[in-house]
Design a protein around this motif. Structure first.
Motif, PDB file in Angstrom:
ATOM      1  N   ARG A  15       0.839  -1.208   0.000  1.00 45.11           N
ATOM      2  CA  ARG A  15       0.000   0.000   0.000  1.00 45.11           C
ATOM      3  C   ARG A  15       0.869   1.250   0.000  1.00 45.11           C
ATOM      4  NH1 ARG A  15      -5.034   0.302  -1.826  1.00 45.11           N
ATOM      5  NH2 ARG A  15      -6.475   1.028  -0.283  1.00 45.11           N
ATOM      6  N   GLU A  16       1.974   1.224   0.748  1.00 46.33           N
ATOM      7  CA  GLU A  16       2.889   2.355   0.760  1.00 46.33           C
ATOM      8  C   GLU A  16       3.552   2.527  -0.604  1.00 46.33           C
ATOM      9  OE1 GLU A  16       3.903   2.019   5.522  1.00 46.33           O
ATOM     10  OE2 GLU A  16       5.305   1.186   4.063  1.00 46.33           O
ATOM     11  N   ALA A  19       1.143   4.369  -2.709  1.00 46.34           N
ATOM     12  CA  ALA A  19       1.161   5.786  -2.347  1.00 46.34           C
ATOM     13  C   ALA A  19       2.398   6.466  -2.924  1.00 46.34           C
ATOM     14  CB  ALA A  19       1.111   5.947  -0.827  1.00 46.34           C
ATOM     15  N   THR A  42      -6.150   8.368   6.617  1.00 44.46           N
ATOM     16  CA  THR A  42      -5.442   7.124   6.288  1.00 44.46           C
ATOM     17  C   THR A  42      -4.452   7.380   5.157  1.00 44.46           C
ATOM     18  OG1 THR A  42      -7.343   5.821   6.984  1.00 44.46           O
ATOM     19  CG2 THR A  42      -5.727   4.723   5.564  1.00 44.46           C
ATOM     20  N   HIS A  46      -0.351   6.875   5.215  1.00 41.86           N
ATOM     21  CA  HIS A  46       0.433   6.132   4.222  1.00 41.86           C
ATOM     22  C   HIS A  46       1.580   6.992   3.696  1.00 41.86           C
ATOM     23  CE1 HIS A  46      -2.116   2.678   4.179  1.00 41.86           C
ATOM     24  NE2 HIS A  46      -3.110   3.227   3.501  1.00 41.86           N
TER      25      HIS A  46
END
Length: 63
Positions: A15-16, A19, A42, A46
């Protein structure tokens, strides 16, 4: 990334990494949050973790 520690950023979560990719495209935190389908806070979390793990700073990350 000359002079950086080897493997810097290899500990990013998937997920990072998403981002980070969006940051690289010049997206704001609000746009990143919308793209990832998460709440603004959220998305900010991140982005903040990405910046911390990469040892980077950005005033653009608060947008």
């Amino acid at each position: 990334m000359a002079g950086r520690a080897p493997g810097l950023g290899t500990n990013l979560t998937p997920r990072e990494r998403e981002a980070l990719h969006l940051l690289g495209e010049g997206r704001t935190t609000a746009e990143i949050s919308a793209e990832l389908g998460v709440a603004l806070n959220t998305g900010r979390n991140h982005v903040q973790r990405v910046l911390e793990k990469l040892g980077a700073r950005s005033s653009a990350a608060s947008g």
